[in-house]
Design an enzyme around this catalytic site. Structure first.
Site, PDB file in Angstrom:
ATOM      1  N   LYS A  93      10.986 -12.144  -0.658  1.00 34.01           N
ATOM      2  CA  LYS A  93      11.339 -11.803   0.719  1.00 34.01           C
ATOM      3  C   LYS A  93      12.426 -12.746   1.238  1.00 34.01           C
ATOM      4  CE  LYS A  93       7.781 -10.355   3.160  1.00 34.01           C
ATOM      5  NZ  LYS A  93       6.456 -10.723   3.695  1.00 34.01           N
ATOM      6  N   ARG A 124       5.876 -15.525   7.719  1.00 29.45           N
ATOM      7  CA  ARG A 124       5.656 -14.502   6.687  1.00 29.45           C
ATOM      8  C   ARG A 124       5.535 -15.162   5.322  1.00 29.45           C
ATOM      9  NH1 ARG A 124      10.889 -10.747   7.515  1.00 29.45           N
ATOM     10  NH2 ARG A 124       9.502  -9.133   6.675  1.00 29.45           N
ATOM     11  N   GLY A 144      -3.065  -9.980  -1.314  1.00 29.57           N
ATOM     12  CA  GLY A 144      -3.995 -11.106  -1.334  1.00 29.57           C
ATOM     13  C   GLY A 144      -3.436 -12.285  -0.569  1.00 29.57           C
ATOM     14  N   MET A 156      -1.411 -14.216   2.674  1.00 24.09           N
ATOM     15  CA  MET A 156      -1.638 -14.141   4.115  1.00 24.09           C
ATOM     16  C   MET A 156      -0.798 -13.050   4.773  1.00 24.09           C
ATOM     17  SD  MET A 156      -1.029 -16.937   7.110  1.00 24.09           S
ATOM     18  CE  MET A 156       0.499 -16.188   7.665  1.00 24.09           C
ATOM     19  N   ARG A 168      13.758  -4.640  -0.636  1.00 28.43           N
ATOM     20  CA  ARG A 168      13.312  -4.944  -2.006  1.00 28.43           C
ATOM     21  C   ARG A 168      13.456  -3.676  -2.838  1.00 28.43           C
ATOM     22  NH1 ARG A 168       7.027  -5.460  -0.210  1.00 28.43           N
ATOM     23  NH2 ARG A 168       7.103  -3.657   1.144  1.00 28.43           N
ATOM     24  N   HIS A 220     -14.517   5.784 -30.657  1.00 30.02           N
ATOM     25  CA  HIS A 220     -14.066   6.918 -31.469  1.00 30.02           C
ATOM     26  C   HIS A 220     -13.472   8.006 -30.583  1.00 30.02           C
ATOM     27  CE1 HIS A 220     -14.626  10.807 -33.568  1.00 30.02           C
ATOM     28  NE2 HIS A 220     -14.218  10.114 -34.621  1.00 30.02           N
ATOM     29  N   SER A 255       3.712   0.475 -45.594  1.00 29.99           N
ATOM     30  CA  SER A 255       3.405   0.845 -44.224  1.00 29.99           C
ATOM     31  C   SER A 255       2.319  -0.116 -43.756  1.00 29.99           C
ATOM     32  CB  SER A 255       2.914   2.291 -44.154  1.00 29.99           C
ATOM     33  OG  SER A 255       2.590   2.599 -42.819  1.00 29.99           O
ATOM     34  N   CYS A 258       1.839   2.050 -38.962  1.00 30.21           N
ATOM     35  CA  CYS A 258       1.100   3.196 -38.446  1.00 30.21           C
ATOM     36  C   CYS A 258      -0.141   2.672 -37.751  1.00 30.21           C
ATOM     37  CB  CYS A 258       0.746   4.159 -39.570  1.00 30.21           C
ATOM     38  SG  CYS A 258      -0.100   3.378 -40.938  1.00 30.21           S
ATOM     39  N   TYR A 303      10.738   1.967 -39.334  1.00 33.89           N
ATOM     40  CA  TYR A 303      10.277   2.959 -38.367  1.00 33.89           C
ATOM     41  C   TYR A 303       8.904   2.585 -37.831  1.00 33.89           C
ATOM     42  CZ  TYR A 303       7.219   4.825 -42.017  1.00 33.89           C
ATOM     43  OH  TYR A 303       6.249   4.949 -42.971  1.00 33.89           O
TER      44      TYR A 303
HETATM   45  P1  ADP Z   1       4.514  -7.620   4.369  1.00 31.06           P
HETATM   46  O1  ADP Z   1       4.878  -8.568   3.289  1.00 31.06           O
HETATM   47  O2  ADP Z   1       3.063  -7.335   4.443  1.00 31.06           O
HETATM   48  O3  ADP Z   1       5.388  -6.417   4.385  1.00 31.06           O
HETATM   49  P2  ADP Z   1       6.157  -8.752   6.424  1.00 31.06           P
HETATM   50  O4  ADP Z   1       6.373 -10.221   6.413  1.00 31.06           O
HETATM   51  O5  ADP Z   1       7.255  -7.917   5.890  1.00 31.06           O
HETATM   52  O6  ADP Z   1       4.780  -8.425   5.746  1.00 31.06           O
HETATM   53  O7  ADP Z   1       5.880  -8.360   7.927  1.00 31.06           O
HETATM   54  C1  ADP Z   1       5.371  -7.131   8.278  1.00 31.06           C
HETATM   55  C2  ADP Z   1       6.125  -6.553   9.427  1.00 31.06           C
HETATM   56  O8  ADP Z   1       6.178  -7.462  10.496  1.00 31.06           O
HETATM   57  C3  ADP Z   1       7.582  -6.264   9.132  1.00 31.06           C
HETATM   58  O9  ADP Z   1       7.754  -5.047   8.520  1.00 31.06           O
HETATM   59  C4  ADP Z   1       8.164  -6.228  10.505  1.00 31.06           C
HETATM   60  O10 ADP Z   1       7.971  -4.961  11.071  1.00 31.06           O
HETATM   61  C5  ADP Z   1       7.346  -7.241  11.231  1.00 31.06           C
HETATM   62  N1  ADP Z   1       8.120  -8.495  11.358  1.00 31.06           N
HETATM   63  C6  ADP Z   1       8.157  -9.544  10.523  1.00 31.06           C
HETATM   64  N2  ADP Z   1       8.981 -10.495  10.970  1.00 31.06           N
HETATM   65  C7  ADP Z   1       9.488 -10.019  12.141  1.00 31.06           C
HETATM   66  C8  ADP Z   1      10.413 -10.537  13.084  1.00 31.06           C
HETATM   67  N3  ADP Z   1      10.988 -11.725  12.909  1.00 31.06           N
HETATM   68  N4  ADP Z   1      10.684  -9.772  14.152  1.00 31.06           N
HETATM   69  C9  ADP Z   1      10.114  -8.583  14.310  1.00 31.06           C
HETATM   70  N5  ADP Z   1       9.238  -8.035  13.470  1.00 31.06           N
HETATM   71  C10 ADP Z   1       8.928  -8.757  12.385  1.00 31.06           C
HETATM   72 MG    MG Z   2       7.179  -6.236   4.651  1.00 27.41          MG
END
Ligand code: ADP
Ligand code: MG
Ligand code: MG
Length: 890
Positions: free
Chosen positions: A26, A96, A105, A107, A352, A468, A777, A844, A864
């Site tokens: 990210k 984030r 998993g 946060m 991504r 089997h 083989s 094989c 092969y």
């Molecule tokens: P995930 O990895 O679960 O996708 P994100 O970090 O992408 O989590 O955050 C989820 C959502 O939070 C984003 O799609 C966006 O809509 C919102 N978000 C994250 N950062 C911001 C920000 N700086 N301003 C506004 N919305 C945000």
């Molecule tokens: Mg996201």
């Protein structure tokens, strides 16, 4: 001084997309988007090295970190025009998580961080929008309490629901600023009640709390389990992204959404996505309100009466469209993006490479190559060979409703419906009268082959992925669900019961071997499509492939499927499978149970015309392509009669008493049949068996040539030798038979004689064996069994803990054990080539269709690979990828 923090924003960034390992996916892509000049809210990434430091130093931070974070916060605030923690003009941020590989998993994101009882007043004043300010604050309290302070989010939802009910509101958007103010008071009281302390009112403390929670989540049980399953090392660590907030919840010209540059389920080249007006964060996916389409075309197709982004916010839409096109060109792959619109201004929040179905991935790769965005070789590299499996079998229509009875193991992909039968004879009878059936057994044995052939799919209640039933079904390309342990089969009553529901013989069920589901009734299916992009991509793959791809096939059906899927010959024809069908088994049993050569020859004489016809048909279908035939291999006990009826039948046919037959059968009993009387040992003790098979092969070849005009070159393969002498003895009788047939018919069949290399001793003595063998083989199934001393049939009970504890990287019967068995193969190759430099080398068995093992085969230079017919396209693609990978290394 170590650098722990990388800034981005305002058209520039310290990071870039190549710094994924350090900044996480990210963070690296936020930096890249900023560098591209796209509108990205300013912020910074705390590196994955801080996470590693954190865990190496008793959960403490590097001493320089705090100063670097403060400096970066100040810079982000400067760009955004706010100050973090300022009472009059506060900067709000999101926190984030983001590791190298996207990882469930970790946060959840916290939005609107920095809001307190006093900064919320400033936000209300500066925006002139009470509702917006208090809505943001209550979201923050709920999110922060939930993900950082560990207060259950249901507690807040209950408060909100009760309030809405009392007020007669149906939507969250019905609440006014004053309403949200009441909610904030109630939420804070709840936090105080649960934690015994107030909700934090210091923005700095909030920020460090959230940063600590992200790093803490790297070691939570969910993340640890996910990493173990995906082989992600704990040492990678996660990064933390702190970014200035932009607000999609500021009114009718604000919005938030997600989009793909192409349709992720079909691959169609069209912008695809959803958004919500006046919303924030994940509202779109949370299902609180029904999202709106992004493009007008999608809105029309969906028949939605809510305006698309294209019509509701046309200028922002145009800008967004340009951004998506730029991103796709730049990353040269389909992008999955998140964005927010704040009062008419677009902000990009994430991009991504998008996840997609197998079908979409084919279409996207082919179209991108045709458009010159990527090369054909890149297109070939982009398809996951294993995912092709989804496309080669009928699949359940994703729109169909499934009434799942039970879920077992997804043992062989594809889906099929039919009436329940509980034994192989009933399966044959159903097929003969034109009815489709599903064979339901506790487990299957070699005697069920004909029933498995006759049925559309197989369900067993016992056995694992290498049972089997599973192995044979995969070979046949039939769907199979194995190990459905909670189903009780009562053969006598002709019923199966699962979770209290009983099905009778004749009831219709569907098995989905892709998911392991067993479904009540018949259900709509989609048929595989082998033309279009699939065919194009396979053609490109064939263009770069070095190894040949053959199929393991013995029946005409298998051989036809193999050719349809592009097999270049047969790498393994297991003659014993031909022995189980119809009345042949009786003659085979006669042969085995005869007490002398004369008796055996009499039974073999009955088998000769049948085998000859089998081979002739196979050669005809393969019309000139190489066909490698293995002489009889399995331990004799597999053919022995079991039931009284079977014994009586053979006794009559042999003209002996049932008792005598029973005692002969018990003489043949073995303690370890897989290490017993099998393979070339049969041909050495009973040369007449190999003679009959050789004659059938030569005469079959002559017969096929008469029909097709093309002469096949049979490759005759002797199984389970551990030295040259065994091979020489068997080869002598094959050569003698070749001469005899030539004298009798005047036709000369070109042929070669080679051997399976499937015992460690054979690998070691390969130089000597190659003096006689014209090809090797590698039988890696048996080589794995004998190399590791693990019986495949008994491995299920301990392979689980072995792979879980990391003793074995994966099931060695699925993916070749490169370090051990692989080295045996390499020794066999090196020594064999010393004697015979141009020796033909194949593999094989199950590994021949496994992409990772195919990669190994390319590396060691096999001629092969051979695999089950349905895996041929997978092997073609995997072999092409392996060739490209090996080429790029050299
Ligand atoms: P995930 O990895 O679960 O996708 P994100 O970090 O992408 O989590 O955050 C989820 C959502 O939070 C984003 O799609 C966006 O809509 C919102 N978000 C994250 N950062 C911001 C920000 N700086 N301003 C506004 N919305 C945000
Ligand atoms: Mg996201
Ligand atoms: Mg073998």
């Amino acid at each position: 001084m170590a650098k722990w923090v990388y800034e981005f924003g305002d058209g520039a960034a310290e990071g870039k997309s190549e710094m994924r390992d350090l900044l996480g996916g990210k963070g690296a892509n936020l930096a890249e988007m900023a560098n591209l000049g796209l509108p990205v809210p300013p912020g910074f990434t705390i590196t994955t090295e801080v996470c590693t430091y954190f865990y190496d130093h008793g959960k403490t931070y590097p001493p320089e970190l705090e100063a670097q974070v403060n400096a970066a916060l100040e810079q982000a605030g400067k760009i955004a025009g706010h100050v973090f923690g300022d009472e009059a003009n506060p900067l709000l941020v999101s926190v984030r998580s983001g590791s190298r590989a996207s990882m469930p998993g970790m946060m959840d994101t916290v939005l609107n961080l920095g809001l307190t009882d006093s900064t919320v007043e400033a936000l209300a004043k500066s925006s002139g929008n009470d509702r917006f300010a208090y809505d943001s604050y209550r979201r923050f309290i709920q999110m922060y309490s939930n993900v950082v302070l560990d207060v259950d989010h249901h507690l807040f939802e209950d408060i909100l629901e009760t309030f809405k009910e009392r007020k007669g509101y149906s939507l969250d958007t019905d609440l006014t600023g004053a309403d949200w103010k009441l909610m904030i008071t109630a939420y804070k009281a709840k936090v105080q009640e649960v934690l015994g302390k107030p909700f934090p009112q210091d923005p700095k403390a909030q920020l460090w709390g959230a940063i600590g929670a992200v790093f803490g989540s790297w070691m939570n049980p969910r993340a640890i389990t996910y990493r173990r399953l995906q082989n992600i090392p704990a040492s990678w660590g996660t990064a933390v992204n702190v970014q200035a907030m932009v607000f999609g919840n500021m009114g009718e010209t604000s919005a938030t959404g997600v989009a793909f540059t192409r349709n992720p389920s079909t691959g169609a080249s069209e912008l695809y996505g959803e958004f919500l007006i006046n919303a924030q964060g994940e509202d779109v996916v949370a299902g609180i309100r029904t999202p709106q389409n992004i493009t007008e075309a999608a809105r029309i197709e969906a028949g939605s009466d809510k305006p698309s982004m294209e019509t509701a916010l046309p200028e922002v839409f145009a800008e967004f469209l340009r951004a998506t096109e730029l991103l796709e060109k730049h990353y040269r792959d389909m992008q999955d993006m998140e964005f927010t619109v704040e009062t008419g201004k677009l902000w990009m929040l994430q991009t991504r490479n998008g996840k997609r179905t197998a079908k979409a991935s084919l279409r996207i790769a082919v179209e991108m190559a045709n458009d010159g965005l990527i090369t054909r070789e890149e297109a070939v590299m982009r398809i996951d060979p294993a995912a092709l499996d989804q496309l080669l079998h009928p699949t359940i229509d994703p729109k169909a409703e499934r009434q799942v009875v039970v879920t077992g193991l997804p043992a062989s992909p594809g889906a099929a419906s039919g009436e329940i039968v509980f034994n192989s004879d009933d399966a044959e009878a159903a097929k003969a009268s034109g009815r489709k059936c599903i064979l339901v057994r506790v487990e299957t044995s070699p005697e069920d082959i004909h029933g498995m052939h006759a049925s559309e799919g197989i369900l067993t209640t016992r056995g694992g992925m290498t049972s089997h039933a599973a192995v044979v079904a995969r070979g046949m390309g039939k769907p199979c669900v194995s190990g459905a342990g909670s189903v009780r089969v009562d053969y006598k009553a002709g019923t199966m019961t699962s979770a209290g529901v009983t099905f009778k013989k004749g009831d219709i069920i569907t098995v989905d071997g892709t998911t392991g589901q067993v479904i009540k009734g018949a259900i709509a299916m989609l048929q595989p499509e082998l033309s279009g992009e699939f065919a194009t991509l396979m053609e490109w793959a064939d263009g770069v492939r070095r190894m040949g791809v053959r199929a393991n096939a013995e029946t005409p059906t298998d051989a036809r499927v193999a050719r349809k899927f592009g097999a270049e010959g047969i790498g393994l024809c297991r003659t014993e499978h031909m022995f189980f069908e119809g009345d042949r088994i009786v003659a085979v049993r006669e042969m085995i149970l005869a007490d002398d050569e004369a008796g055996r020859r009499k039974a073999l004489a009955k088998l000769l015309p049948i085998q000859r016809a089998d081979f002739a048909e196979l050669f005809e279908i393969m019309s000139g392509l190489p066909v490698c035939i293995r002489l009889l291999d399995p331990p004799l006990h597999e053919f022995l009669p079991h039931t009284d009826d079977e014994i009586a039948e053979v006794a009559t046919s042999l003209g002996v008493s049932e008792d005598k037959l029973r005692s002969r059968a018990s003489e043949l009993h073995e303690f370890n049949p897989m290490l017993g009387f099998r393979g070339c040992r049969l041909a050495i003790a009973f040369p007449e068996i190999a003679e009959m098979q050789a004659r059938a092969i030569f005469e079959g070849a002559i017969e096929a040539k008469k029909k097709t005009g093309a002469m096949v070159t049979p490759e005759i393969m002797v199984p389970l030798v551990f030295g040259k002498t065994e091979l020489d003895l068997v080869k002598a009788s094959i050569d003698a038979m070749a001469k005899a047939v030539e004298t009798e018919t005047g036709d000369k069949v070109p042929y070669s004689v080679g051997t399976m290399i499937e015992l460690p001793r054979a690998c070691l003595l390969a130089a000597e064996i190659a003096e006689s063998a014209e090809f090797f083989s590698f039988g890696t199934n048996d080589l794995t069994q004998t190399g590791l001393g693990i019986s495949r049939d008994d491995a299920a009970s301990f392979l689980g803990p072995y792979t879980a504890k990391g003793i074995l990287a994966s099931d060695p019967f699925v993916t070749i054990d490169q370090r051990g068995v692989g080295e045996l193969v390499e020794i066999g190759i090196a020594r064999g080539q010393k004697t015979r430099p141009a020796i033909k080398l194949g593999i094989c068995g199950e590994h021949g269709g496994d992409p990772a093992s195919i990669h190994f085969c390319e590396k060691v230079g096999l001629t092969y690979v051979s695999c089950s017919p349905f895996r041929v396209p997978i092997a073609r693609l995997a072999a092409a990828q392996a060739a490209l990978a090996v080429k790029s290394k050299s």
